[in-house]
Design a protein around this motif. Structure first.
Motif, PDB file in Angstrom:
ATOM      1  N   LYS A 416       0.847  -1.192   0.000  1.00  0.00           N
ATOM      2  CA  LYS A 416       0.000   0.000   0.000  1.00  0.00           C
ATOM      3  C   LYS A 416       0.881   1.241   0.000  1.00  0.00           C
ATOM      4  CE  LYS A 416      -3.796   2.190   2.546  1.00  0.00           C
ATOM      5  NZ  LYS A 416      -4.667   2.099   3.740  1.00  0.00           N
ATOM      6  N   LYS A 417       0.611   2.127  -0.925  1.00  0.00           N
ATOM      7  CA  LYS A 417       1.330   3.397  -0.971  1.00  0.00           C
ATOM      8  C   LYS A 417       0.684   4.384   0.003  1.00  0.00           C
ATOM      9  CE  LYS A 417       2.849   2.947  -5.767  1.00  0.00           C
ATOM     10  NZ  LYS A 417       2.839   3.568  -7.118  1.00  0.00           N
ATOM     11  N   ASP A 418       1.485   5.284   0.515  1.00  0.00           N
ATOM     12  CA  ASP A 418       1.007   6.322   1.440  1.00  0.00           C
ATOM     13  C   ASP A 418       0.302   5.722   2.650  1.00  0.00           C
ATOM     14  OD1 ASP A 418       1.985   8.259  -0.296  1.00  0.00           O
ATOM     15  OD2 ASP A 418       0.095   8.329  -1.423  1.00  0.00           O
ATOM     16  N   ALA A 419       0.784   4.600   3.122  1.00  0.00           N
ATOM     17  CA  ALA A 419       0.216   3.993   4.329  1.00  0.00           C
ATOM     18  C   ALA A 419       0.788   4.680   5.555  1.00  0.00           C
ATOM     19  CB  ALA A 419       0.524   2.506   4.357  1.00  0.00           C
ATOM     20  N   LEU A 420      -0.038   4.825   6.588  1.00  0.00           N
ATOM     21  CA  LEU A 420       0.418   5.372   7.858  1.00  0.00           C
ATOM     22  C   LEU A 420       0.796   4.207   8.764  1.00  0.00           C
ATOM     23  CD1 LEU A 420      -2.236   8.178   8.518  1.00  0.00           C
ATOM     24  CD2 LEU A 420       0.014   8.389   7.449  1.00  0.00           C
ATOM     25  N   THR A 421       2.049   4.142   9.143  1.00  0.00           N
ATOM     26  CA  THR A 421       2.514   3.062  10.014  1.00  0.00           C
ATOM     27  C   THR A 421       3.265   3.655  11.189  1.00  0.00           C
ATOM     28  OG1 THR A 421       4.594   2.796   8.816  1.00  0.00           O
ATOM     29  CG2 THR A 421       2.716   1.469   8.072  1.00  0.00           C
ATOM     30  N   VAL A 422       3.244   2.919  12.285  1.00  0.00           N
ATOM     31  CA  VAL A 422       4.008   3.317  13.468  1.00  0.00           C
ATOM     32  C   VAL A 422       4.701   2.077  14.001  1.00  0.00           C
ATOM     33  CG1 VAL A 422       2.432   5.199  14.054  1.00  0.00           C
ATOM     34  CG2 VAL A 422       2.054   2.920  15.014  1.00  0.00           C
ATOM     35  N   PRO A 423       5.798   2.244  14.715  1.00  0.00           N
ATOM     36  CA  PRO A 423       6.431   1.078  15.340  1.00  0.00           C
ATOM     37  C   PRO A 423       5.465   0.403  16.309  1.00  0.00           C
ATOM     38  CG  PRO A 423       7.931   2.945  15.318  1.00  0.00           C
ATOM     39  CD  PRO A 423       6.606   3.477  14.896  1.00  0.00           C
ATOM     40  N   ALA A 424       5.534  -0.917  16.373  1.00  0.00           N
ATOM     41  CA  ALA A 424       4.614  -1.681  17.221  1.00  0.00           C
ATOM     42  C   ALA A 424       4.741  -1.296  18.682  1.00  0.00           C
ATOM     43  CB  ALA A 424       4.870  -3.179  17.045  1.00  0.00           C
ATOM     44  N   ALA A 425       5.911  -0.791  19.081  1.00  0.00           N
ATOM     45  CA  ALA A 425       6.113  -0.425  20.484  1.00  0.00           C
ATOM     46  C   ALA A 425       5.257   0.759  20.901  1.00  0.00           C
ATOM     47  CB  ALA A 425       7.586  -0.118  20.724  1.00  0.00           C
ATOM     48  N   PHE A 426       4.709   1.524  19.925  1.00  0.00           N
ATOM     49  CA  PHE A 426       3.915   2.708  20.248  1.00  0.00           C
ATOM     50  C   PHE A 426       2.418   2.394  20.303  1.00  0.00           C
ATOM     51  CE2 PHE A 426       7.884   4.428  18.879  1.00  0.00           C
ATOM     52  CZ  PHE A 426       8.050   5.609  19.576  1.00  0.00           C
ATOM     53  N   VAL A 427       2.029   1.137  20.110  1.00  0.00           N
ATOM     54  CA  VAL A 427       0.613   0.769  20.067  1.00  0.00           C
ATOM     55  C   VAL A 427       0.330  -0.247  21.166  1.00  0.00           C
ATOM     56  CG1 VAL A 427      -1.281  -0.100  18.656  1.00  0.00           C
ATOM     57  CG2 VAL A 427       0.607   1.145  17.583  1.00  0.00           C
ATOM     58  N   ALA A 428      -0.708   0.043  21.937  1.00  0.00           N
ATOM     59  CA  ALA A 428      -1.152  -0.898  22.975  1.00  0.00           C
ATOM     60  C   ALA A 428      -2.409  -1.611  22.488  1.00  0.00           C
ATOM     61  CB  ALA A 428      -1.443  -0.154  24.272  1.00  0.00           C
ATOM     62  N   PRO A 429      -2.606  -2.861  22.889  1.00  0.00           N
ATOM     63  CA  PRO A 429      -3.790  -3.597  22.429  1.00  0.00           C
ATOM     64  C   PRO A 429      -5.058  -3.092  23.094  1.00  0.00           C
ATOM     65  CG  PRO A 429      -2.586  -4.899  24.023  1.00  0.00           C
ATOM     66  CD  PRO A 429      -1.745  -3.685  23.767  1.00  0.00           C
ATOM     67  N   GLY A 460       7.746  -5.492  12.788  1.00  0.00           N
ATOM     68  CA  GLY A 460       7.736  -4.543  13.899  1.00  0.00           C
ATOM     69  C   GLY A 460       6.989  -3.265  13.634  1.00  0.00           C
ATOM     70  N   ARG A 461       6.220  -3.189  12.542  1.00  0.00           N
ATOM     71  CA  ARG A 461       5.457  -1.983  12.226  1.00  0.00           C
ATOM     72  C   ARG A 461       3.988  -2.359  12.056  1.00  0.00           C
ATOM     73  NH1 ARG A 461       8.576   2.218  11.321  1.00  0.00           N
ATOM     74  NH2 ARG A 461       6.886   3.422  10.373  1.00  0.00           N
ATOM     75  N   ILE A 462       3.116  -1.435  12.465  1.00  0.00           N
ATOM     76  CA  ILE A 462       1.678  -1.653  12.380  1.00  0.00           C
ATOM     77  C   ILE A 462       1.062  -0.550  11.536  1.00  0.00           C
ATOM     78  CG2 ILE A 462      -0.483  -1.816  13.672  1.00  0.00           C
ATOM     79  CD1 ILE A 462       1.044  -2.847  16.028  1.00  0.00           C
ATOM     80  N   GLU A 463       0.192  -0.951  10.628  1.00  0.00           N
ATOM     81  CA  GLU A 463      -0.518   0.013   9.795  1.00  0.00           C
ATOM     82  C   GLU A 463      -1.704   0.576  10.586  1.00  0.00           C
ATOM     83  OE1 GLU A 463      -2.847   0.210   5.485  1.00  0.00           O
ATOM     84  OE2 GLU A 463      -2.434  -1.714   6.457  1.00  0.00           O
ATOM     85  N   ILE A 464      -1.834   1.915  10.576  1.00  0.00           N
ATOM     86  CA  ILE A 464      -2.965   2.587  11.219  1.00  0.00           C
ATOM     87  C   ILE A 464      -3.949   2.959  10.120  1.00  0.00           C
ATOM     88  CG2 ILE A 464      -3.709   4.465  12.699  1.00  0.00           C
ATOM     89  CD1 ILE A 464      -1.799   2.467  14.027  1.00  0.00           C
ATOM     90  N   VAL A 465      -5.097   2.321  10.131  1.00  0.00           N
ATOM     91  CA  VAL A 465      -6.094   2.551   9.088  1.00  0.00           C
ATOM     92  C   VAL A 465      -6.958   3.770   9.404  1.00  0.00           C
ATOM     93  CG1 VAL A 465      -8.041   1.513   7.859  1.00  0.00           C
ATOM     94  CG2 VAL A 465      -6.108   0.101   8.541  1.00  0.00           C
ATOM     95  N   GLU A 466      -7.206   3.992  10.666  1.00  0.00           N
ATOM     96  CA  GLU A 466      -8.118   5.077  11.057  1.00  0.00           C
ATOM     97  C   GLU A 466      -7.748   5.534  12.461  1.00  0.00           C
ATOM     98  OE1 GLU A 466     -12.794   5.163  12.109  1.00  0.00           O
ATOM     99  OE2 GLU A 466     -12.311   4.340  10.127  1.00  0.00           O
TER     100      GLU A 466
END
Length: 478
Positions: A416-429, A460-466
């Protein structure tokens, strides 16, 4: 995959917990991340090997003769044409095995033919014996019935009549004697002739009396002994014939069944002898084997697209060596039709699905990547933590590419182009929804918890969809 990324973040406060008071952000750059768009790609890379789609294993059959002496095999790496000899073994022992089994088959056929003739004769003989036994039993019963109803009463009547007849003769003789005596007593003088007549008549009386005693004795014997014994003998004969008939009715079918089973066993023996002969002939035919199609000779058996090292099998394939039946000695592989057999890590298996496309890069020609399509996935592990995946090339093969050459397979499973991703360490379940997570967003010098919708996760990266925008800053902690 999202849950795997969250494995180290389970100590975060849940999304539904009361919001913590805003605090000043940390000054450590490693504790914050500025969200920015970029290409997000998930690829699976796995090692593979090119394998011939058409391969023929060359092995001595060994169906009857367990081992054979080797004469020669085609050299490893030799290109052969269809029909070209690639394996040759010593045939003498194999020829002897064929001859021995030909004799065994002929013997089995003769025994079966004889058994069938004996069976046919036994069927006819049994029918005749049973018919004779039935007739004998019927006649014995008829003889007994006639004796009881006709012969015995008649014999008793005859004996009684004989006694009466002799008794009458005695009475007649006595009466004649009395009349003669009366007549001669009238004369005063008895002449010699008259005396002779009287003596003769007296003899007749005595003879008749003796005859009467004899016939009376015979009558008593006949009625008391002979006729009962005759009845007993006829009864025994009737019972014996009945037993013989019953015995034959049981035994004859059993003897017939036994003969049928013997014939069936001989049929099995013949079939077995025929099968053994076929196996021996297959061994003999396997003493000389040719390539079934054009290809390249490899020594040994292909396992997972690879062959054993030549030095490991060279001693077994030397001239004069003894080879065992069913051991794969050679493999003829067609290099014109290849597939890629790859090994996929268990953790990446669920990302693959049949018909996915990728590229295979051979070490032999790294500058010519080959487009491939996933054809099938293994259902069981080929090794601990590894599963088999077979890819089919979609275009022409590079020149010189051979079975057994190594390659690396890459399959892009998400991009996916222009995807917003952050390192997994910055996201809590999120406790409430697996598709959501919680991030700390810095706004106006404060840190605020925000629930976001998650997409794919990899490396180690997670896509943020919304829930996040480009340029926003997320923090690891308050």
């Amino acid at each position: 995959m999202i849950r795997l990324c969250f494995a180290l973040l389970l100590t975060w406060p849940a999304a539904g917990a009361p919001a913590a008071p805003a605090s000043q952000p940390s000054s450590d750059p490693a504790d914050s991340y500025v969200v920015k768009p970029g290409e997000f790609r998930i690829e699976i890379e796995c090692p593979g090997v090119f394998e011939a789609e058409q391969m023929a294993e060359i092995a001595f059959p060994g169906r009857v003769t367990p081992q054979v002496r080797l004469v020669r095999v085609a050299p490893a790496g030799q290109r052969v044409k269809k029909g070209e000899l690639v394996f040759q073994a010593e045939p003498i022992e194999l020829q002897r095995a064929v001859q021995a089994r030909e004799g065994a088959l002929e013997s089995a056929r003769t025994a079966l033919k004889l058994a069938k003739q004996e069976l046919a004769l036994l069927i006819q003989t049994n029918q005749e014996l049973l018919a004779q036994a039935k007739l004998a039993a019927e006649r014995a019963q008829e003889d007994l019935d006639r004796f009881v109803k006709v012969d015995r009463p008649q014999e008793e009547k005859n004996a009684s009549q004989a006694v009466r007849t002799v008794a009458n003769h005695l009475a007649y003789a006595k009466e004649e004697l009395r009349q003669l005596k009366k007549m001669y007593q009238a004369d005063d003088l008895v002449e010699d002739t008259e005396e002779i007549v009287l003596r003769r008549q007296q003899d007749m009386v005595d003879s008749a009396a003796h005859a009467l005693g004899r016939v009376q004795t015979e009558q008593e014997r006949k009625t008391a002994i002979d006729l009962p014994r005759a009845l007993h003998a006829l009864t025994l004969a009737r019972d014996q014939k009945a037993r013989e008939l019953a015995h034959l009715q049981v035994v004859l079918p059993l003897t017939l069944r036994k003969k049928e089973l013997e014939a069936a066993k001989l049929e099995q023996d013949q079939a077995k002898a025929s099968d053994e002969l076929d196996k021996a002939r297959a061994d003999l035919a396997g003493a000389n084997q040719a390539a079934p199609f054009d290809g390249i000779v490899y020594w040994g058996k292909c396992v997972g697209g690879r062959w054993p090292a030549r030095e490991a099998v060279a001693g077994k394939l030397a001239g004069g060596a003894t080879v065992k039946g069913e051991d794969v000695l050679l493999t003829v592989a067609d290099p014109s039709k290849l597939v890629v057999r790859a090994s996929v890590a268990e953790g990446r298996l669920r990302l693959l699905a049949p018909a996915q496309k990728g590229r295979a890069t051979a070490e032999y020609c790294a500058d010519q990547p080959l487009a491939v399509r996933l054809e099938r996935l293994g259902d069981t592990p080929e090794a601990p933590g590894k599963f088999e995946a077979v890819f089919r090339p979609l275009g022409p093969l590079p020149a010189g590419l051979l079975p057994g050459m190594s390659c690396a397979v890459r399959v892009e499973v998400y991009s996916k182009k222009d995807a917003l991703t952050v390192p997994a360490a910055f996201v809590a379940p999120s406790i409430e929804r697996a598709s959501e997570g919680v991030v700390l967003v810095r706004q106006g010098g404060k840190t605020v918890k925000r629930t976001v919708k998650l997409g794919r996760c990899d490396d180690g990266r997670i896509e943020i969809v919304e829930g996040l925008k480009a340029g926003e800053t997320v923090a690891k902690k308050d």
